[in-house]
Scaffold this motif. Structure first.
Motif, PDB file in Angstrom:
ATOM      1  N   ILE A 204       0.739  -1.306  -0.307  1.00 28.07           N
ATOM      2  CA  ILE A 204       0.311   0.055   0.188  1.00 28.07           C
ATOM      3  C   ILE A 204       1.129   1.500  -0.163  1.00 28.07           C
ATOM      4  O   ILE A 204       0.578   1.812  -0.904  1.00 28.07           O
ATOM      5  N   ALA A 205       1.696   1.473   0.794  1.00 24.00           N
ATOM      6  CA  ALA A 205       2.808   2.744   1.092  1.00 24.00           C
ATOM      7  C   ALA A 205       3.525   2.871  -0.510  1.00 24.00           C
ATOM      8  O   ALA A 205       3.849   3.974  -0.447  1.00 24.00           O
ATOM      9  N   GLY A 206       3.601   1.817  -1.292  1.00 23.47           N
ATOM     10  CA  GLY A 206       5.105   1.281  -2.354  1.00 23.47           C
ATOM     11  C   GLY A 206       3.610   1.884  -4.164  1.00 23.47           C
ATOM     12  O   GLY A 206       3.940   2.075  -4.926  1.00 23.47           O
ATOM     13  N   ARG A 207       2.479   1.472  -2.920  1.00 19.15           N
ATOM     14  CA  ARG A 207       1.325   2.369  -4.511  1.00 19.15           C
ATOM     15  C   ARG A 207       1.558   1.231  -5.295  1.00 19.15           C
ATOM     16  O   ARG A 207       0.778   1.132  -6.077  1.00 19.15           O
ATOM     17  N   HIS A 208       1.889   0.219  -5.223  1.00 21.73           N
ATOM     18  CA  HIS A 208       1.469  -1.081  -6.097  1.00 21.73           C
ATOM     19  C   HIS A 208      -0.241  -2.190  -5.207  1.00 21.73           C
ATOM     20  O   HIS A 208       0.030  -3.443  -5.507  1.00 21.73           O
ATOM     21  N   TYR A 209      -0.690  -1.443  -4.007  1.00 21.89           N
ATOM     22  CA  TYR A 209      -1.977  -2.857  -3.718  1.00 21.89           C
ATOM     23  C   TYR A 209      -3.287  -0.609  -3.514  1.00 21.89           C
ATOM     24  O   TYR A 209      -2.568  -0.147  -2.391  1.00 21.89           O
ATOM     25  N   PRO A 210      -4.181  -1.753  -3.771  1.00 18.29           N
ATOM     26  CA  PRO A 210      -5.142   0.076  -3.873  1.00 18.29           C
ATOM     27  C   PRO A 210      -5.032   0.301  -1.932  1.00 18.29           C
ATOM     28  O   PRO A 210      -5.401  -0.812  -1.392  1.00 18.29           O
ATOM     29  N   ASN A 211      -5.180   1.419  -1.960  1.00 18.11           N
ATOM     30  CA  ASN A 211      -5.218   1.861  -0.225  1.00 18.11           C
ATOM     31  C   ASN A 211      -7.097   1.966   0.351  1.00 18.11           C
ATOM     32  O   ASN A 211      -7.298   3.216  -0.303  1.00 18.11           O
ATOM     33  N   PRO A 212      -6.865   0.956   1.030  1.00 21.42           N
ATOM     34  CA  PRO A 212      -8.177   0.837   1.895  1.00 21.42           C
ATOM     35  C   PRO A 212      -8.938   2.798   1.946  1.00 21.42           C
ATOM     36  O   PRO A 212      -9.957   2.392   2.376  1.00 21.42           O
ATOM     37  N   LEU A 213      -7.666   3.117   2.645  1.00 21.75           N
ATOM     38  CA  LEU A 213      -8.314   4.634   3.193  1.00 21.75           C
ATOM     39  C   LEU A 213      -8.852   4.956   1.743  1.00 21.75           C
ATOM     40  O   LEU A 213      -9.741   5.934   2.106  1.00 21.75           O
ATOM     41  N   ALA A 214      -8.528   5.360   0.853  1.00 16.83           N
ATOM     42  CA  ALA A 214      -9.039   5.766  -0.333  1.00 16.83           C
ATOM     43  C   ALA A 214     -10.139   5.693  -0.441  1.00 16.83           C
ATOM     44  O   ALA A 214     -10.603   6.068  -1.038  1.00 16.83           O
ATOM     45  N   LEU A 215     -10.310   4.294  -0.085  1.00 21.46           N
ATOM     46  CA  LEU A 215     -11.359   3.209  -1.173  1.00 21.46           C
ATOM     47  C   LEU A 215     -12.421   3.402   0.473  1.00 21.46           C
ATOM     48  O   LEU A 215     -13.756   2.704  -0.558  1.00 21.46           O
ATOM     49  N   GLY A 216     -12.694   4.080   0.951  1.00 18.97           N
ATOM     50  CA  GLY A 216     -13.606   4.566   2.075  1.00 18.97           C
ATOM     51  C   GLY A 216     -13.285   3.720   3.062  1.00 18.97           C
ATOM     52  O   GLY A 216     -14.044   4.208   4.695  1.00 18.97           O
ATOM     53  N   ALA A 217     -12.861   2.812   3.307  1.00 19.42           N
ATOM     54  CA  ALA A 217     -12.619   2.247   5.051  1.00 19.42           C
ATOM     55  C   ALA A 217     -12.140   3.375   5.854  1.00 19.42           C
ATOM     56  O   ALA A 217     -11.307   4.652   6.058  1.00 19.42           O
ATOM     57  N   ASP A 218     -12.677   3.176   7.336  1.00 11.61           N
ATOM     58  CA  ASP A 218     -12.690   4.212   8.423  1.00 11.61           C
ATOM     59  C   ASP A 218     -11.090   4.131   8.581  1.00 11.61           C
ATOM     60  O   ASP A 218     -10.405   5.431   9.678  1.00 11.61           O
ATOM     61  N   ILE A 219     -10.576   2.813   9.201  1.00 17.46           N
ATOM     62  CA  ILE A 219      -9.353   3.006   9.444  1.00 17.46           C
ATOM     63  C   ILE A 219      -8.758   1.510   9.523  1.00 17.46           C
ATOM     64  O   ILE A 219      -9.239   0.527   8.888  1.00 17.46           O
ATOM     65  N   LEU A 220      -7.354   2.392   9.521  1.00 15.32           N
ATOM     66  CA  LEU A 220      -6.782   1.173   8.755  1.00 15.32           C
ATOM     67  C   LEU A 220      -4.946   0.296  10.228  1.00 15.32           C
ATOM     68  O   LEU A 220      -4.998   1.391  10.308  1.00 15.32           O
ATOM     69  N   THR A 221      -5.034  -0.139   9.937  1.00 16.85           N
ATOM     70  CA  THR A 221      -4.420  -1.149  11.565  1.00 16.85           C
ATOM     71  C   THR A 221      -3.352  -2.304  10.745  1.00 16.85           C
ATOM     72  O   THR A 221      -3.439  -2.717   9.283  1.00 16.85           O
ATOM     73  N   VAL A 236      -2.190   2.169  13.580  1.00 14.21           N
ATOM     74  CA  VAL A 236      -3.592   2.797  13.536  1.00 14.21           C
ATOM     75  C   VAL A 236      -3.267   3.710  12.681  1.00 14.21           C
ATOM     76  O   VAL A 236      -3.043   4.681  13.212  1.00 14.21           O
ATOM     77  N   LEU A 237      -4.360   3.696  11.751  1.00 13.10           N
ATOM     78  CA  LEU A 237      -4.445   4.989  11.149  1.00 13.10           C
ATOM     79  C   LEU A 237      -5.651   5.196  10.677  1.00 13.10           C
ATOM     80  O   LEU A 237      -6.606   4.224  10.623  1.00 13.10           O
ATOM     81  N   GLY A 238      -5.926   5.912  10.358  1.00 12.42           N
ATOM     82  CA  GLY A 238      -7.772   6.774   9.716  1.00 12.42           C
ATOM     83  C   GLY A 238      -7.730   8.144   9.216  1.00 12.42           C
ATOM     84  O   GLY A 238      -6.361   8.223   9.529  1.00 12.42           O
TER      85      GLY A 238
END
Length: 392
Positions: A204-221, A236-238
């Motif tokens: 995700i950080a390397g932009r080779h997997y879709p970022n769940p936060l950008a797709l609407g997820a509220d929280i990323l662990t 934990v990010l949000g």
């Protein structure tokens, strides 16, 4: 007598030499090694002194450095994952998930989550860590044919069941799930969407997997030691700063009296290194997974992996025969210096697969994947034949 720091560094150097330069092939999907610089940045002095409470509002004196590090790590994590806030005090993603459950749900609330047979981690699934928070958990639907979340059915389930939480992400992911429709359905019913990115955080950080936060997820662990090349820890990010305050309140009043602040300098360096290097690394990981899958097929093995026209991950699966024990296969491979793990085969109920990861070998010197595939196939087939002979 060598100091503790010197002993640790010497031990690390020996370990790196052992796993990266000798005859072992590390294909276990759930591990990695930090850079020598990041590992050396671990601070025993910071670990020895408590630092309870929020940044710059801690109960102990002389904790300003820890507070500055917390802020710096948070800023680096937010920049890397395009998040509005980050929490860096939790020691593992299992505890991060538990903290999120306590912060955003109450005992008796419903959570929809991946099933164990589809690769759901025990910190996510029915019968695991959610039980500690008193949650009622129901399994999300899964598309076994395509080895991914059944996003349409999952969104329909969210709308009909109206859960408090929706947990996405799994420990077994050969390609991305379609997060957006599920997150949109969750928002309609007032549910929080969590994505456990432990295995794919570096991608995700390397932009080779879709970022769940950008797709609407509220929280990323996430843990920090798989495709993100750090020491074992959690992030934990949000997207909503109000969520950060709710989580911090749980940590500071109920769950986290103290933590190992000595990890913060190392984590900060890992995140800073990722800002510079993770895009190239993530690209190579995904490419190596697809290439290794193709080479294993050429060696005659059945392989589950992303298609050439799909986004992939660091993972591929080699299904096992019903007569083969996963632990026995792991041991047989390990005796020949190939380290792999096992998991449920998400496409065949009740069956197992070897889960292979390319993140570790990609972090070392450029691997000869053709040689890796040949050796893996030789060991896999020879151990299979040996097991068949024993049964006869």
């Amino acid at each position: 007598m060598k100091s503790l720091d010197e002993a640790v560094l010497l031990s690390l150097a020996a370990k790196r030499h052992h796993v990266l330069r000798n005859d072992r092939i590390v294909l276990y999907a759930g591990a990695n090694l930090p850079s020598d610089t990041a590992m050396a940045a671990y601070s025993p002095g910071l670990s020895a002194y408590p630092a309870m409470g929020p940044s710059f509002g801690k109960e102990q004196p002389e904790t300003e450095l820890v507070s500055h590090l917390e802020v710096a790590v948070g800023a680096a994590a937010c920049a890397l994952f395009d998040a509005a806030w980050a929490e860096s005090r939790l020691p593992s993603c299992t505890l991060a998930n538990l903290a999120v459950y306590y912060a955003f749900a109450r005992p008796g609330d419903l959570m929809l989550a991946p099933a164990a047979v589809h690769g759901g981690h025990f910190s996510q699934r029915r019968g695991g860590t959610p039980d500690l928070a008193g949650l009622v958990v129901e399994d999300l639907p899964f598309d076994a044919e395509n080895c991914c979340l059944d996003a349409f059915a999952a969104a329909e389930m969210v709308l009909s069941r109206k859960p408090t939480l929706v947990m996405l992400g799994r420990s077994v992911m050969i390609k991305p799930d379609d997060v957006a429709p599920v997150a949109a359905a969750a928002r309609k019913v007032g549910a929080k969407t969590i994505f456990d990115a432990s295995h794919v955080a570096g991608l995700i950080a390397g932009r080779h997997y879709p970022n769940p936060l950008a797709l609407g997820a509220d929280i990323l662990t996430s843990s920090t030691y798989k495709t993100l090349l750090g020491r074992p820890h959690a992030l934990v990010l949000g997207r909503d700063p109000k969520d950060a305050r709710r989580l911090a309140d749980v940590l500071e009043t109920k769950l986290l009296a103290n933590y190992d602040a000595g990890k913060l300098p190392s984590l900060l360096l890992t995140l800073q290194e990722a800002k510079t290097d993770i895009a190239s690394y993530a690209q190579h990981v995904v490419q190596n997974t697809k290439r290794l899958a193709a080479l294993l097929r050429q060696e005659g093995l059945a392989v589950l992996s992303a298609r050439d026209d799909e986004i992939g991950t660091h993972q591929l699966l080699v299904p096992l025969d019903a007569s083969v024990s996963g632990p026995a296969k792991i041991s047989a491979m390990a005796t020949r210096n190939i380290l792999v793990g096992t998991c449920p085969d998400p496409t065949r109920a009740g069956r197992e697969a070897l889960r292979i990861g390319t993140q570790f070998i990609t972090a070392g010197t450029e691997p000869d994947l053709a040689a890796v595939a040949r050796r893996f196939a030789d060991v896999f087939i020879s151990s299979k034949n040996a097991a068949a002979s024993r049964r006869l």
